[in-house]
Design a protein around this motif. Structure first.
Motif, PDB file in Angstrom:
ATOM      1  N   GLY A   3       4.844  -6.416   0.619  1.00 29.37           N
ATOM      2  CA  GLY A   3       4.494  -5.234   1.406  1.00 29.37           C
ATOM      3  C   GLY A   3       4.500  -4.072   0.372  1.00 29.37           C
ATOM      4  N   VAL A   4       5.310  -2.670   1.072  1.00 29.32           N
ATOM      5  CA  VAL A   4       5.196  -1.680   0.547  1.00 29.32           C
ATOM      6  C   VAL A   4       6.165  -1.290   0.194  1.00 29.32           C
ATOM      7  CG1 VAL A   4       5.657   0.906   1.695  1.00 29.32           C
ATOM      8  CG2 VAL A   4       3.933  -0.754   1.594  1.00 29.32           C
ATOM      9  N   HIS A  29      -4.254  -1.271  -1.381  1.00 28.51           N
ATOM     10  CA  HIS A  29      -4.251  -0.609  -0.525  1.00 28.51           C
ATOM     11  C   HIS A  29      -5.109   1.166  -1.250  1.00 28.51           C
ATOM     12  CE1 HIS A  29      -1.487  -1.991   3.504  1.00 28.51           C
ATOM     13  NE2 HIS A  29      -3.059  -2.730   3.522  1.00 28.51           N
ATOM     14  N   GLU A  30      -5.990   0.757  -1.024  1.00 27.02           N
ATOM     15  CA  GLU A  30      -6.122   2.816  -0.627  1.00 27.02           C
ATOM     16  C   GLU A  30      -5.875   3.418  -0.532  1.00 27.02           C
ATOM     17  OE1 GLU A  30      -9.717   0.985  -2.553  1.00 27.02           O
ATOM     18  OE2 GLU A  30      -9.231   3.042  -2.520  1.00 27.02           O
ATOM     19  N   TYR A  31      -5.306   3.756   0.642  1.00 30.24           N
ATOM     20  CA  TYR A  31      -4.841   5.265   1.464  1.00 30.24           C
ATOM     21  C   TYR A  31      -3.266   5.106   1.405  1.00 30.24           C
ATOM     22  CZ  TYR A  31      -9.105   5.593   3.326  1.00 30.24           C
ATOM     23  OH  TYR A  31     -10.402   5.273   3.147  1.00 30.24           O
ATOM     24  N   LYS A  70      -2.398   5.678 -10.558  1.00 33.05           N
ATOM     25  CA  LYS A  70      -2.238   3.669 -10.136  1.00 33.05           C
ATOM     26  C   LYS A  70      -2.183   3.470  -8.864  1.00 33.05           C
ATOM     27  CE  LYS A  70       0.512   1.151 -14.213  1.00 33.05           C
ATOM     28  NZ  LYS A  70       0.778   0.424 -14.992  1.00 33.05           N
ATOM     29  N   LYS A  71      -3.138   2.427  -8.272  1.00 36.36           N
ATOM     30  CA  LYS A  71      -3.721   2.610  -7.043  1.00 36.36           C
ATOM     31  C   LYS A  71      -2.457   1.562  -6.443  1.00 36.36           C
ATOM     32  CE  LYS A  71      -7.026  -0.329  -4.394  1.00 36.36           C
ATOM     33  NZ  LYS A  71      -7.832  -0.859  -4.285  1.00 36.36           N
ATOM     34  N   GLN A  72      -1.524   1.327  -6.955  1.00 41.27           N
ATOM     35  CA  GLN A  72      -0.402   0.774  -6.837  1.00 41.27           C
ATOM     36  C   GLN A  72       0.998   0.894  -6.343  1.00 41.27           C
ATOM     37  OE1 GLN A  72      -1.728  -0.366  -9.317  1.00 41.27           O
ATOM     38  NE2 GLN A  72      -0.242  -1.347 -10.876  1.00 41.27           N
ATOM     39  N   ALA A  92       4.371   4.958   2.986  1.00 45.03           N
ATOM     40  CA  ALA A  92       3.512   4.193   3.850  1.00 45.03           C
ATOM     41  C   ALA A  92       1.798   3.888   3.065  1.00 45.03           C
ATOM     42  CB  ALA A  92       2.696   4.821   5.609  1.00 45.03           C
ATOM     43  N   SER A  93       1.046   2.893   3.793  1.00 49.59           N
ATOM     44  CA  SER A  93       0.021   2.982   2.833  1.00 49.59           C
ATOM     45  C   SER A  93      -1.424   2.077   4.193  1.00 49.59           C
ATOM     46  CB  SER A  93       0.593   1.483   1.605  1.00 49.59           C
ATOM     47  OG  SER A  93       0.498   0.627   2.360  1.00 49.59           O
TER      48      SER A  93
END
Lengths: 112, 112
Positions: A3-4, A29-31, A70-72, A92-93
């Motif tokens: 997860g996060v 996740h994008e955001y 990086k996206k992650q 959060a994402s």
């Protein structure tokens, strides 16, 4: 699937020191978002990102910088910590604008 | 400006009693409303959202646009419901991202 994930979980800084909080998500996740939680004030948005390489200011951005190379990963930096930045920080994402947020466990930061 | 108001910092009830956690919002657009919950030593997580119109763990919440409210209700409280509850308003929908504005939270304490 973690997860996060936020690191570190706890940190004590002296006024003027710098540090970086790391947020990592494995859900593609994008955001991504950084919030701070203070007693009696709820969660307030510091900075957010709507995709890799993009960042934007939230409600309380002063004294913080962010990067999303990086996206992650979404990094929150404090260049010169102040006692007013003592707080619990949450990352959060979410995948899309109408999907629920997934939160990390938080980082408790104390600035003396 | 978007605003979420949770007037009660603490709500203390006995097991089996009805619960209502109040939430009022201010937003000129079409609101997207959520309830998030944080149990002790756990991360913040979504409890329910108004568009789902579902009941989660016995909780329900109805959006009342006339009164600009989104109160959380449960007919019979359980001890395991003790937690911090945050009402949140989704803002910025027209720009394609989700930016939540949180209330200050209400701590629910259910006593045996």
């Amino acid at each position: 699937n973690a997860g996060v994930t936020q690191t570190p979980k706890f940190r004590v800084l002296k006024t003027g020191q710098s540090m970086t909080l790391l947020c990592a998500q494995d859900m593609n996740h994008e955001y991504m978002y950084w919030y701070r939680q203070d007693p009696g004030m709820g969660l307030r948005l510091i900075h957010y990102s709507v995709g890799e390489g993009t960042t934007a200011k939230g409600e309380v951005p002063d004294g913080y910088n962010v990067s999303r190379l990086k996206k992650q990963n979404f990094l929150l930096g404090l260049e010169s910590a102040a006692p007013s930045q003592t707080s619990v920080y949450f990352c959060a994402s979410t995948q899309s604008y109408n999907s629920p947020l997934h939160f990390g466990n938080g980082t408790r930061l104390t600035v003396t | 400006a978007q605003r979420v108001t949770q007037p009660e910092k603490l709500l203390s009830v006995f097991k089996g009693a009805p619960v209502e956690l109040k939430c009022n919002y201010s937003y000129s657009g079409s609101p997207e409303l959520f309830w998030y919950v944080q149990y002790s030593r756990q991360r913040l997580q979504l409890l329910l959202r108004h568009i789902s119109r579902e009941s989660i763990k016995g909780f329900t919440a109805d959006l009342n646009k006339g009164e600009t409210s989104f109160h959380l209700k449960k007919p019979f409280a359980q001890e395991e419901d003790s937690a911090m509850y945050y009402c949140a308003l989704g803002a910025g929908m027209n720009t394609g991202f989700q930016k939540l504005v949180f209330g200050t939270g209400t701590r629910l304490l259910v006593s045996p």
